[in-house]
Design a protein around this motif. Sequence first.
Motif, PDB file in Angstrom:
ATOM      1  N   SER A  92      57.394  38.690  79.666  1.00  0.00           N
ATOM      2  CA  SER A  92      58.293  39.506  80.486  1.00  0.00           C
ATOM      3  C   SER A  92      58.946  38.664  81.573  1.00  0.00           C
ATOM      4  N   ASP A  93      58.173  37.761  82.160  1.00  0.00           N
ATOM      5  CA  ASP A  93      58.741  36.834  83.140  1.00  0.00           C
ATOM      6  C   ASP A  93      59.793  35.933  82.497  1.00  0.00           C
ATOM      7  N   PHE A 153      55.352  35.550  94.614  1.00  0.00           N
ATOM      8  CA  PHE A 153      54.326  35.642  93.582  1.00  0.00           C
ATOM      9  C   PHE A 153      53.282  36.672  93.965  1.00  0.00           C
ATOM     10  N   GLN A 170      53.203  42.598  91.522  1.00  0.00           N
ATOM     11  CA  GLN A 170      52.034  43.080  90.805  1.00  0.00           C
ATOM     12  C   GLN A 170      51.145  43.901  91.731  1.00  0.00           C
ATOM     13  N   VAL A 180      51.097  37.031  86.396  1.00  0.00           N
ATOM     14  CA  VAL A 180      52.442  37.412  85.966  1.00  0.00           C
ATOM     15  C   VAL A 180      53.248  37.735  87.215  1.00  0.00           C
ATOM     16  N   HIS A 181      54.426  37.134  87.353  1.00  0.00           N
ATOM     17  CA  HIS A 181      55.216  37.311  88.570  1.00  0.00           C
ATOM     18  C   HIS A 181      55.738  38.739  88.699  1.00  0.00           C
ATOM     19  N   ARG A 182      56.368  39.257  87.665  1.00  0.00           N
ATOM     20  CA  ARG A 182      56.888  40.625  87.565  1.00  0.00           C
ATOM     21  C   ARG A 182      58.221  40.868  88.263  1.00  0.00           C
ATOM     22  N   ASP A 183      58.697  39.925  89.032  1.00  0.00           N
ATOM     23  CA  ASP A 183      59.971  40.178  89.722  1.00  0.00           C
ATOM     24  C   ASP A 183      60.802  38.895  89.816  1.00  0.00           C
ATOM     25  N   VAL A 184      60.908  38.187  88.707  1.00  0.00           N
ATOM     26  CA  VAL A 184      61.767  36.994  88.663  1.00  0.00           C
ATOM     27  C   VAL A 184      63.219  37.457  88.692  1.00  0.00           C
ATOM     28  N   HIS A 222      51.296  31.478  84.761  1.00  0.00           N
ATOM     29  CA  HIS A 222      50.770  32.085  83.538  1.00  0.00           C
ATOM     30  C   HIS A 222      49.458  31.428  83.113  1.00  0.00           C
ATOM     31  N   LEU A 272      56.544  29.218  86.607  1.00  0.00           N
ATOM     32  CA  LEU A 272      56.023  30.313  85.793  1.00  0.00           C
ATOM     33  C   LEU A 272      54.903  29.848  84.874  1.00  0.00           C
ATOM     34  N   ALA A 296      53.335  44.459  81.972  1.00  0.00           N
ATOM     35  CA  ALA A 296      54.013  43.177  82.151  1.00  0.00           C
ATOM     36  C   ALA A 296      53.150  42.067  81.579  1.00  0.00           C
TER      37      ALA A 296
END
Length: 516
Positions: free
Chosen positions: A211-212, A173, A177, A151-155, A146, A142, A207
């Motif tokens: 958020s991640d 990854f 998004q 931003v990954h958005r779905d960890v 970053h 991450l 996000a």
Amino acid sequence: MTDEQGQQTRTTQTTPNAGAAQRVIAGRYALMGELGRGGMGVVWRAEDTVIGRHVAVKELRLPEGAEDAGVFQERVLREVRTGGRLNDPAVVTVYDVVTDADTTYIVMELVEAPTLSDLVRRNGPLAPHQVAMVGDQVLSALRAAHQAGIVHRDVKPGNIMVTSTGRVKLTDFGIAQAVDDPRLTTSGMLVGSPAFMAPERVAGREAMPASDLWALGATLYFAVEGTVAFERSSTAATLHAIMNEVPYLTHAQGPLASAIMGLLISTPEARITAEQAGGLLSMAAGQHGQSTPSGGMPTSVYPGQQPPPPQTMVAGHVMSGPAPAGPGSKAKRNGLLIGGVLAAVALLAAGTFLGKWIFGPAVDDAMKPTMTYGASGADIPSFETSSNGCLNVPLEQGRSIVSNNWIECDGSHDSEYFESVVVFYNSRASSDTAKAAYPDPARLRVFAESACSMAFHSEKVPAQKRAGLSYQALIPYKDAWEARGDNANDLTRRVYCMLSDRGGGQLDGLNWTQVR
């Protein structure tokens, strides 16, 4: 096998599929069989016929309700190519992104390993030091993302694969998004797994890296507890829990618990940073072997379920043994129970103070000078505590605080307790080996100021009231640290955080305790 949202996840077993074996994507990738499927598409085992290696090919599905396939493909290509530039051992390498017959495919490194979700569902919670090692590797991925502006958005556990040697790979990854675009949906739906979606995203904010980090905290909670912290019977109930509830840990303690609870702080600005989380996770990963439960702790990342020792929440993290009381510990004190959320917790282990590994100096215009307490020569020579949480006298140099100075907070008062943090605790209190040397005062001061600053700037003190408030840290004086006091078995050492009026007046009982 289903993941934490009820979708079928990727597995290590190839499902024979005669039809799929004949398909060749983009004239190069021969599909050999299905590995798994989920809400974002189907994952295939394939062979790259040009160089002769096996790869994973993810066939992406257009999101349900999407109106524009062209926009979807455009964003997937852009975002996944951006993610493909990441160079970190914990990131699944993206080899290629191709479009064939109006379908988008992502060609990735083939990692033959179960997901973290699979592991926990099959074997139960991981050992704490193993959870810390997994978290440290995901955090590395991450941080690389970053720093690259991604931003990954779905960890979530279903996107983390763990090999038998303990290596971790974070996948997908850029895909979440890529789909999170108003042009793709008719309902403005949020993209991501609801139970691992940070509060600010639920509230409609964009996000962000923080958020991640929140999603990582929820993931590590799942790994160590075996349950999803905020998952409820419906999506609406899940989102409500994310916005309003605080989970409690029962299988973690010390730095790991501090990292998880710090990552799960609701306000992104108050959440611990990746650097702070990394320091805590590194400490937790290094604790393996220091205290092994009866019967031993398995070293494999596929452990059997281990019964946890008796534990108690202390200052936002779990400690073995009883939780000592602090001022204002009555249940009616909003947010002041010992089990309150605070991430700024470090421990004294083997006599070595570790706070400097995590925090730097934390000074702002609301912070008053830190004071020492508890013994002759201290700024506050005597500091008796009480079940009440407010003081009827100001905290001043040379003034002792006795039990009668603590009052209810309903009326006017001079200062107010809002957090305490355990610096040292050892359940072997009757043993001489339980003693810890007094830490370097400068390092203790940095630790205390950082802890109080984090609590002050979190949701514990309403943002609309902070402008009129000051806060300060109280740290134990050397003689107070070394004294056993009336209870010879009490080796708990803590710092206290106090509120006061920034203009020097009195507080009216409404500054924070009753404003929610």
